[in-house]
Design a protein around this motif. Sequence first.
Motif, PDB file in Angstrom:
ATOM      1  N   GLU A 188      40.913  35.389  48.607  1.00  0.00           N
ATOM      2  CA  GLU A 188      41.255  35.028  49.797  1.00  0.00           C
ATOM      3  C   GLU A 188      40.713  36.041  50.789  1.00  0.00           C
ATOM      4  O   GLU A 188      40.184  35.586  51.844  1.00  0.00           O
ATOM      5  N   GLU A 189      40.360  37.353  50.227  1.00  0.00           N
ATOM      6  CA  GLU A 189      39.537  38.237  51.086  1.00  0.00           C
ATOM      7  C   GLU A 189      38.208  37.570  51.574  1.00  0.00           C
ATOM      8  O   GLU A 189      37.433  37.577  52.452  1.00  0.00           O
ATOM      9  N   VAL A 236      51.195  32.980  48.972  1.00  0.00           N
ATOM     10  CA  VAL A 236      52.073  34.064  48.389  1.00  0.00           C
ATOM     11  C   VAL A 236      53.621  33.766  48.661  1.00  0.00           C
ATOM     12  O   VAL A 236      53.950  33.486  50.097  1.00  0.00           O
ATOM     13  N   LYS A 242      39.878  42.166  37.174  1.00  0.00           N
ATOM     14  CA  LYS A 242      39.208  42.153  38.333  1.00  0.00           C
ATOM     15  C   LYS A 242      37.621  41.336  37.927  1.00  0.00           C
ATOM     16  O   LYS A 242      37.068  40.545  38.687  1.00  0.00           O
ATOM     17  N   THR A 251      48.527  39.120  34.063  1.00  0.00           N
ATOM     18  CA  THR A 251      47.321  39.444  35.111  1.00  0.00           C
ATOM     19  C   THR A 251      46.004  39.281  34.932  1.00  0.00           C
ATOM     20  O   THR A 251      45.776  39.118  33.757  1.00  0.00           O
ATOM     21  N   GLU A 277      47.314  37.213  39.977  1.00  0.00           N
ATOM     22  CA  GLU A 277      46.333  38.617  40.718  1.00  0.00           C
ATOM     23  C   GLU A 277      45.580  39.071  39.559  1.00  0.00           C
ATOM     24  O   GLU A 277      46.032  38.875  38.443  1.00  0.00           O
ATOM     25  N   PRO A 278      44.602  39.941  40.107  1.00  0.00           N
ATOM     26  CA  PRO A 278      43.940  40.175  41.475  1.00  0.00           C
ATOM     27  C   PRO A 278      43.085  38.814  41.866  1.00  0.00           C
ATOM     28  O   PRO A 278      42.634  39.245  43.039  1.00  0.00           O
ATOM     29  N   GLN A 279      42.908  37.997  41.157  1.00  0.00           N
ATOM     30  CA  GLN A 279      41.978  36.888  41.580  1.00  0.00           C
ATOM     31  C   GLN A 279      42.101  36.234  42.742  1.00  0.00           C
ATOM     32  O   GLN A 279      41.469  35.812  43.469  1.00  0.00           O
ATOM     33  N   ARG A 280      43.294  36.127  42.954  1.00  0.00           N
ATOM     34  CA  ARG A 280      43.924  35.298  44.102  1.00  0.00           C
ATOM     35  C   ARG A 280      43.392  35.815  45.290  1.00  0.00           C
ATOM     36  O   ARG A 280      43.134  35.569  46.241  1.00  0.00           O
ATOM     37  N   THR A 281      43.882  37.514  45.478  1.00  0.00           N
ATOM     38  CA  THR A 281      43.559  38.178  46.578  1.00  0.00           C
ATOM     39  C   THR A 281      42.120  38.362  46.727  1.00  0.00           C
ATOM     40  O   THR A 281      41.473  38.327  48.083  1.00  0.00           O
ATOM     41  N   LYS A 337      47.786  30.829  51.853  1.00  0.00           N
ATOM     42  CA  LYS A 337      47.567  32.030  50.926  1.00  0.00           C
ATOM     43  C   LYS A 337      48.141  31.721  49.546  1.00  0.00           C
ATOM     44  O   LYS A 337      47.799  32.428  48.613  1.00  0.00           O
ATOM     45  N   ASN A 339      51.505  32.201  54.750  1.00  0.00           N
ATOM     46  CA  ASN A 339      51.619  32.925  53.548  1.00  0.00           C
ATOM     47  C   ASN A 339      52.157  31.831  52.384  1.00  0.00           C
ATOM     48  O   ASN A 339      51.427  31.997  51.440  1.00  0.00           O
TER      49      ASN A 339
END
Length: 350
Positions: free
Chosen positions: A213-214, A233, A67, A64, A206-210, A231, A250
């Motif tokens: 996305e945000e 996912v 952040k 992973t 993750e967590p960079q994909r999320t 996304k 998704n």
Amino acid sequence: MKKRILVAPLNWGLGHATRCIPIINALISAGFAPIIASDGVALTLLRKEFPIIPTIELPSYNVTYSKNGKLFKLKLLKDSPKLLKAINAEKKAIKAIVENNDICGIISDNRLGVRHKNVPSVFITHQLNVLSGNTTWLSTKMHQKIIKKFDVCWVPDAAGTLNLSGKLGHVDAFDVPIKYLGPLSRFTKTDPEIKNDILVLLSGPEPQRTLLEEKLLTEFENFNGKVVFVKGVMEPEQSIQLLGNLTIYNFMTSKLLEKTINESALVVSRSGYTTVMDLAKLNKKAFFIPTPGQFEQVYLANRLSEMHLVPTCSQDDFTLDKLNNNRKYMGLTAFDFNTDYEDLFSLFNS
């Protein structure tokens, strides 16, 4: 009886899995019987693409990102004992798989432990040089040492000066035979009517994909045109959500994704190498946001920007206004390259 070839892509985003799709199709066309081995979302995606091909789950690398992109290298170093443990587990698994499934050839896309001394073993990578800032010499040396344990290395790019990977996929000399496949893509270009102003295409660990996305969902709430948002996912069922001018998926399987990219004026995505190959094949205009801390994606995005093909900016700096720069850039284009699969697969017939 058809010869069984094990195809094992790394589960790191979706790129390694998707670029194996044309290879798996070519193996089937050439009369081989592929068996797919991977883990996580990569295995899920390939099971959806090839529902009747046997699949085997391999030990997970569980890599992973941090952040904070600046800590990516440190996090990778901290995770290295876990990674070495996974590679050793992978080697044991391959030994059993080869013995129990009568495997005649192995194609590993960046899975470091997927090889066997008695079976012709191929390593696929576009990174003969592994960029890691001031430790590039070390990461490259370590990666090349692993590649040299395989019988041949396949690079998904062209050998000449007209290429997509730049210094990543090209070296002056190497101890193992290198074969250039040409850019690999599962897609075919069509010229339909443009229906979407923007296609947002996400993937990656993750967590960079999320985090991206945000950020992009917030930005595109204020966009006037039509946006399709994928996304990346992988879930058991596809879901579609309508949010104002956004249609949010998704995930998409290959056929729908091919159609959607062809029907979109601009693609906003990471600058992962598989995405670069896909968008070049489909002659697309794009905007790249490299994964923070991933030197390879930063290099590719900057190189293509300097060539006046695709604009780029960092994740932190992205705003909708940045998309206005796109008019000054030419977009990506494919160059003709016929992959000689007969020559490549001859290794498994020897």
